[in-house]
Scaffold this motif. Sequence first.
Motif, mmCIF file in Angstrom:
data_model
loop_
_atom_site.group_PDB
_atom_site.id
_atom_site.type_symbol
_atom_site.label_atom_id
_atom_site.label_comp_id
_atom_site.label_asym_id
_atom_site.label_seq_id
_atom_site.Cartn_x
_atom_site.Cartn_y
_atom_site.Cartn_z
ATOM 1 N N ALA A 76 1.146 -1.232 -0.206
ATOM 2 C CA ALA A 76 0.134 -0.093 -0.412
ATOM 3 C C ALA A 76 0.562 1.283 0.007
ATOM 4 O O ALA A 76 1.833 1.708 0.605
ATOM 5 C CB ALA A 76 -1.023 0.316 1.271
ATOM 6 N N GLN A 77 0.600 1.983 -0.500
ATOM 7 C CA GLN A 77 2.055 3.502 -1.421
ATOM 8 C C GLN A 77 0.702 4.474 -1.913
ATOM 9 O O GLN A 77 0.047 4.065 -2.982
ATOM 10 C CB GLN A 77 2.626 3.012 -2.035
ATOM 11 C CG GLN A 77 3.532 4.056 -2.303
ATOM 12 C CD GLN A 77 5.159 3.347 -3.039
ATOM 13 O OE1 GLN A 77 5.693 2.476 -3.423
ATOM 14 N NE2 GLN A 77 5.683 4.564 -2.625
ATOM 15 N N GLY A 78 0.845 5.029 -1.323
ATOM 16 C CA GLY A 78 -0.107 6.787 -1.943
ATOM 17 C C GLY A 78 -1.107 6.889 -1.057
ATOM 18 O O GLY A 78 -1.362 5.821 -0.101
ATOM 19 N N SER A 79 -1.324 7.933 -1.510
ATOM 20 C CA SER A 79 -3.035 8.367 -0.771
ATOM 21 C C SER A 79 -4.367 7.240 -1.043
ATOM 22 O O SER A 79 -4.939 7.236 -2.223
ATOM 23 C CB SER A 79 -3.150 10.267 -1.587
ATOM 24 O OG SER A 79 -4.876 10.541 -0.682
ATOM 25 N N GLY A 80 -4.292 7.363 0.605
ATOM 26 C CA GLY A 80 -5.838 6.095 0.691
ATOM 27 C C GLY A 80 -5.235 4.908 0.423
ATOM 28 O O GLY A 80 -6.191 4.162 0.464
ATOM 29 N N GLN A 81 -4.548 4.557 0.678
ATOM 30 C CA GLN A 81 -4.063 3.019 -0.467
ATOM 31 C C GLN A 81 -4.436 2.393 1.106
ATOM 32 O O GLN A 81 -4.730 0.915 0.845
ATOM 33 C CB GLN A 81 -2.910 2.516 -0.904
ATOM 34 C CG GLN A 81 -3.527 3.575 -2.474
ATOM 35 C CD GLN A 81 -4.341 3.172 -3.591
ATOM 36 O OE1 GLN A 81 -4.985 2.407 -3.543
ATOM 37 N NE2 GLN A 81 -4.698 4.160 -3.724
ATOM 38 N N VAL A 82 -4.069 2.635 2.068
ATOM 39 C CA VAL A 82 -4.025 2.300 3.285
ATOM 40 C C VAL A 82 -5.165 1.393 3.979
ATOM 41 O O VAL A 82 -5.342 0.027 4.109
ATOM 42 C CB VAL A 82 -3.071 2.780 4.670
ATOM 43 C CG1 VAL A 82 -3.730 1.362 5.801
ATOM 44 C CG2 VAL A 82 -1.649 2.567 4.078
ATOM 45 N N GLU A 83 -6.130 2.531 3.921
ATOM 46 C CA GLU A 83 -7.557 2.456 4.025
ATOM 47 C C GLU A 83 -8.789 1.597 2.856
ATOM 48 O O GLU A 83 -9.490 1.488 3.978
ATOM 49 C CB GLU A 83 -8.177 4.716 3.634
ATOM 50 C CG GLU A 83 -7.744 5.163 4.949
ATOM 51 C CD GLU A 83 -6.221 6.176 4.442
ATOM 52 O OE1 GLU A 83 -5.528 4.974 3.606
ATOM 53 O OE2 GLU A 83 -6.429 6.603 5.397
#
Length: 328
Positions: free
Chosen positions: A174-181
Amino acid sequence: MLDRVTVVFDGGKIGWIGSTRLAPPADEVIQVDGFLMPAVADRHVHIGLADPAAVLLGGVTAVRDLAWPADVIFGMADASELPTFNGPLIRAAGPMLTAPGGYPTADGWAPAGTGLEVHGAESAAEAVRTLARRGSAAIKVSLNADAGPTPSDAELASVVQAAQDAHLPVTAHAQGSGQVERALGAGVGELAHTPWTERLSESVVEAMAKTMRIVSTLDILSYGRVTGELRVAADNLTRFRAAGGSVVYGTELSNGEIPPGIHVREALLLQEVVGMTQEEVLGAMVAGGLELGAPADLIALGRNPLEELDALGDLRLVVRAGRVVVGA
Ligand SMILES: [Zn+2]
């Protein structure tokens, strides 16, 4: 902790363990003056870019490969179960599922086939079933929005469902805005790296701690220096642990600056910037305890790592499946 302990190997497993005073006779005896503990498992490597023999000599007896072409890696994983294999036990994800043109299909480190492009939800599910049949140990999915397109929410949901049906865990880059979410929302159970691209909110960290674990890979963000990425990752991981989340050791061993074998600096980062105790760090680095019936995979160190973790760099003995690799 026990003083003067004897471990008896039997067919690659631990056949007896206890006080030397009570030990049964053995065909061959090796005496080691050191701190005996389970060998180390590295949960994030790309073994095709490393030297398996050097990994084993460095005290790592089991690795999980998190993206490599299927035609190569599943054969290596099978071969690693044989006593003739000069390297660690290899468990492999196979290729990483990704969107057409997504990470890592255009990345220099990854040979063709390291990424497997999915075209819709059914294609994503079929990819998971194919990998499961080939012996995948975990399904890796690429959510790297910094490096190209990522699978859609429908594809991601389909991957998670198919993996669940195949009794396989899912791990995400997960890398970049919002990807973990996105990973969290889809029910992905693991992050293959500590998130470093943004500070996660408290509510996300708390939800993650209930359902996910994180593979550390901190040193690839710093290589011994202090960087902004390391600060963000350390902050995320510290809060994740405080919320009850589980962390396992992984280095992202490939052909970069990460040495094969036990990476002492990764362990020290977990202690120094995440605040884990020596015992917690060691717990994150091993696959299980030294107990009856467990694989005879163990190491001995010249000093006590519960006092100073850098003792992990002072290897005196490495045994994999009852075979003495270092210290004979
Ligand atoms: Zn990786």
